[in-house]
Scaffold this motif. Structure first.
Motif, short mmCIF file in Angstrom:
data_model
loop_
_atom_site.label_atom_id
_atom_site.label_comp_id
_atom_site.label_asym_id
_atom_site.label_seq_id
_atom_site.Cartn_x
_atom_site.Cartn_y
_atom_site.Cartn_z
N LEU A 92 39.88 33.36 -12.14
CA LEU A 92 39.28 34.70 -12.13
C LEU A 92 38.89 35.02 -10.69
CD1 LEU A 92 39.01 36.27 -14.80
CD2 LEU A 92 36.56 35.90 -14.67
N LEU A 93 39.63 35.93 -10.06
CA LEU A 93 39.43 36.22 -8.64
C LEU A 93 39.42 37.72 -8.40
CD1 LEU A 93 42.04 33.56 -7.91
CD2 LEU A 93 39.83 33.40 -6.81
N MET A 94 38.99 38.11 -7.23
CA MET A 94 38.93 39.53 -6.93
C MET A 94 40.32 40.15 -6.79
SD MET A 94 35.90 40.46 -7.25
CE MET A 94 36.05 42.15 -6.68
N GLN A 95 41.35 39.35 -6.59
CA GLN A 95 42.70 39.91 -6.59
C GLN A 95 43.08 40.42 -7.99
OE1 GLN A 95 45.70 36.09 -7.34
NE2 GLN A 95 45.95 37.38 -5.58
N HIS A 96 42.33 39.99 -9.01
CA HIS A 96 42.52 40.47 -10.39
C HIS A 96 41.65 41.70 -10.67
CE1 HIS A 96 43.25 35.91 -11.16
NE2 HIS A 96 44.39 36.51 -10.86
N TYR A 97 41.15 42.34 -9.64
CA TYR A 97 40.11 43.37 -9.71
C TYR A 97 40.32 44.38 -10.83
CZ TYR A 97 36.89 47.00 -8.07
OH TYR A 97 35.90 47.93 -7.99
N PRO A 137 44.58 36.71 -15.82
CA PRO A 137 44.55 38.15 -16.12
C PRO A 137 45.83 38.88 -15.71
CG PRO A 137 42.54 37.46 -15.01
CD PRO A 137 43.50 36.32 -14.89
N MET A 138 46.55 38.38 -14.68
CA MET A 138 47.67 39.12 -14.12
C MET A 138 48.91 38.24 -14.03
SD MET A 138 45.85 41.24 -11.01
CE MET A 138 47.33 42.19 -10.67
N HIS A 139 50.05 38.90 -13.81
CA HIS A 139 51.32 38.18 -13.63
C HIS A 139 51.58 37.87 -12.16
CE1 HIS A 139 52.51 38.54 -17.80
NE2 HIS A 139 52.24 39.83 -17.76
#
Length: 729
Positions: free
Chosen positions: A666-671, A550-552
């Motif tokens: 998919l982790l909570m750091q991708h909140y 989801p994120m860079h």
């Protein structure tokens, strides 16, 4: 960013300019430093340095794995050379002056030769081999360099970093000083990479008050433009004012007044309660108007469906609708036969002697469309002749640059245009597309409306469907070949807000691997790609497996994953290091993605290839060759910024593509990005295997979170209203 206090200083004369990037953002110099026997390598945004110049530099030392110690400059002050040798080297670099003439000038005027050439070129013209024309040309070159020095000194005096100072001077040229002094906030609009925050700090350095009308109006525009980065086409006036007041620390009435002032000055358009950037208002109005024209245009008879006996009733209705209206949408989820419908539609129209064109927003999507239909397909940008001048119907140039060469006065010569992956169309690209469709022809938009919306502003496919103005064929039946697929089943579970279920069978196609910690998740992703998936499913980790994040940023973002996967899957390929803002390594065997449309090289944003060669040329410049499906494309130093490692890519970048296997951390750091349509899009990229790696909490949040707040767009309302007026946004 603004410059910070440098850790060290360095002073010396330029012996050689080794390399200069064409955009002026980066250079490599050899500097002669007093007290050092060997020249020093200096890197940084010093593209206009000239041999013989004296440089006072601030920066820091770093070690390059190939070239050893080098000094990275963050600030530079240029002085004229003071020795005869330095003056000669400086002069010989001027236009029309070579080493021999430079020596003659120094012999005639000594260390004053530069000043004579600039202020009294008639005297320099009398030196043998110079002449009036050469002297005047060199004098102009000297004057330009002096202006460049003045600009750099002025900007760095305001605390602007060397890199940004170079960009500002490149953008404005000789007018840089005047432009910045008149209104430093223009930098946020005119200079790539300089946003309002940097421009504001420059303005503060110039003494502009925080309650200055210049600052407040620029701040409102900055907030409005920032909202378009989130996909909004407009923003409600009261909410915009509230956000501007908070960002600028001013009271709400002043912010509300600034919004009105911005519109009065042409920086925004207010329609009812909606505040638009002018370019997006124009695009939305024109798109709605053009769709209406296509719907109302007279049409010929619909062709008879070819191969109708092999189609379901829903598929036949979808094809039939394309013969009845100027714009049609065909939408459906995985397994509903969209590809079958497109193939039959193309065959039907071609059998009837109708001209057909196929396109998609990305190169990979266009390739998939071509493979599915057996017909040529192009990217939308190539179809519309992006970057070419607008031409009349007879092909003559009308003069002046336009975004697309195709338009209403030079339409596409087709009776049916099918655009796949239409959910990826942003407002401005869609406007260009419909403008190129001739009234009486048919535009068919094919896509899954439940996927992520476009990266750019708008949600065109959803707005067109929701307007109820355009015929929509919804494919709902999941066909036998997709039944029993864990990927398809879980895609629909996610759409329904339900948790996906991992397969209990070793040869299943959907698995969930628990990992709560980002570092642990990254290790698991690497192990899956390197060992477990190749061993269990016989898939090639480079060609068949794609990681989607989801994120860079972060340990489980694309950047951290790419570094880890490169080391795990390709640790020893021949490599070149690419210097820049951040040094990076590209190796033979690396999977890379093209991140911009490059029409000269015929590669496009989203194309994925493998590095086939990596080396440095005789001038120590990096050269990389990439194999794109059997075609080698060469990249030199000025174009390597178009390539990124592609072991892991963002979910947005994966749109329009399918892969044999996908691995999704998919982790909570991708909140902030954990949303249902993002997870649905990622899952539907996998054809044979999907593996989720992450925490139950993060997956549950993604499944339960519809797109937060949606996007503010007016296309649905304009289409529903039947004209270009915005109704009930």
């Amino acid at each position: 960013m603004l410059a910070t206090v440098a850790s060290e200083t360095l002073e010396g004369s330029v012996l050689r300019v080794v390399f200069t990037a064409p955009d002026g953002a980066f250079a490599v110099l050899r500097l002669k430093v007093k007290g050092r026997d060997e020249p020093v390598a200096v890197v940084g945004p010093l593209a206009d340095s000239t041999e013989g110049e004296l440089l006072k530099l601030e920066g820091f030392w770093e070690r390059h794995s190939t070239h050893g110690d080098q000094f990275r400059a963050t600030r530079a002050v240029v002085e004229m050379p003071r020795s005869k040798a330095g003056v000669a080297r400086y002069l010989e670099a001027l236009k029309g002056i070579g080493p021999v003439v430079a020596e003659r000038l120094v012999a005639a005027f000594g260390v004053d030769a530069i000043e004579v050439m600039e202020k009294e070129p008639w005297r320099a013209a009398q030196v043998k081999g110079v002449g009036k024309r050469r002297a005047e040309r060199a004098a102009r070159d000297l004057a330009a360099k002096r202006q460049e020095r003045e600009v750099m000194v002025f900007l760095q005096g305001l605390g602007v970093s060397l890199a940004y100072a170079a960009r500002i001077r490149k953008a404005y040229g000789d007018e840089a000083l005047t432009r910045v002094q008149e209104n430093p906030y223009r930098l946020a609009r005119d200079v790539p990479g300089i946003g309002f925050v940097v421009a504001d700090r420059i303005a503060q350095g110039m003494g502009i008050a925080r309650d200055s009308p210049l600052r407040i109006q620029a701040g409102v525009l900055h907030v409005l433009e920032s909202l378009t980065d989130d996909g909004h086409v407009f923003f409600p006036k009261s909410e915009l004012a509230a956000r501007a007041a908070e960002a600028l620390t001013i009271d709400l009435p002043r912010a509300e007044e600034a919004v009105v002032e911005l519109a009065r000055d042409g920086g925004a358009i207010i329609e009812g309660d909606a505040v638009y950037p002018p370019r997006l208002h124009r695009a939305e109005v024109e798109l709605a108007k053009r769709i209406g024209q296509l719907l109302e245009a007279e049409r010929g008879p619909a062709p008879s469906i070819v191969g109708a006996e092999a189609l379901s009733e829903g598929q036949k209705l979808a094809i039939a609708s394309c013969g009845e209206a100027g714009v049609v949408v065909i939408t459906g989820g995985p397994g509903t036969g969209k590809t079958t419908v497109v193939r039959a539609l193309v065959q039907t129209w071609e059998r009837a002697g109708r001209r057909v064109m196929l396109a998609a927003p990305t190169g990979r999507a266009a390739k998939r469309l071509s493979e599915a239909t057996g017909r040529p397909a192009q990217t939308v940008h190539r179809l519309l002749e992006w970057g070419k001048p607008q031409r009349d119907g007879d092909g003559r140039s009308r003069g002046g640059a336009r975004p697309f060469g195709r338009g209403d006065d030079n339409p596409l010569q087709t009776e049916l245009l099918v655009v796949d992956e239409a959910s990826m169309l942003d407002l401005q690209l869609a406007r260009g597309l419909v403008a190129a469709v001739r009234p009486g022809a048919t535009l068919v938009l094919v896509g899954d409306v439940d996927q992520l919306p476009s990266v750019g502003p708008g949600q065109v496919l959803r707005d067109v469907i929701d307007s109820k103005r355009v015929p929509v064929a919804r494919l709902r039946e999941v066909f036998r070949q997709a039944e029993g697929s864990g990927i398809v089943e879980n895609a629909y579970r996610i759409l329904a807000g339900e948790m996906p279920i991992g397969s209990k069978e070793p040869r299943g196609d959907f698995f969930v691997v628990t990992a709560d910690d980002p570092e642990r998740a990254r290790e698991m992703v690497v192990r899956l790609c390197k060992e477990r998936i190749p061993s269990a499913f016989g898939l090639d980790p480079l060609r068949d497996v794609q990681v989607l994040s989801p994120m860079h940023r972060g340990a489980a973002g694309t950047e951290g994953l790419n570094r880890a996967l490169q080391e795990a899957l390709n640790p020893s390929g021949a490599a070149v290091e690419i210097a820049g803002a951040q040094t990076r390594t590209l190796r033979v065997g690396d999977k890379v993605m093209q991140v911009r449309n490059d029409y000269e090289r015929d590669v496009f944003n989203g194309d994925v290839g493998v590095i086939a060669a990596a080396r440095r040329d005789d001038d120590d410049e990096p050269i990389v060759e990439v194999d794109f499906d059997g075609r080698r494309v060469r990249y030199e130093a000025d174009s390597l910024g178009e390539l990124e490692l592609a072991y892991a890519v963002s979910v947005h970048k994966s749109q329009g593509s399918e892969y044999p296997a996908v691995v999704i951390p998919l982790l909570m750091q991708h909140y902030l990005l954990l949303q249902r349509n993002l997870l649905y899009t990622a899952v539907t990229r996998g054809k044979r295997l999907v593996v989720l790696v992450g925490s139950d909490k993060a997956i549950r949040r993604a499944v339960g979170e519809a797109e937060a707040g949606g996007r503010h767009t007016g296309l649905r309302a304009r289409l529903a209203g039947g004209d270009d007026k915005l109704v009930s946004p």
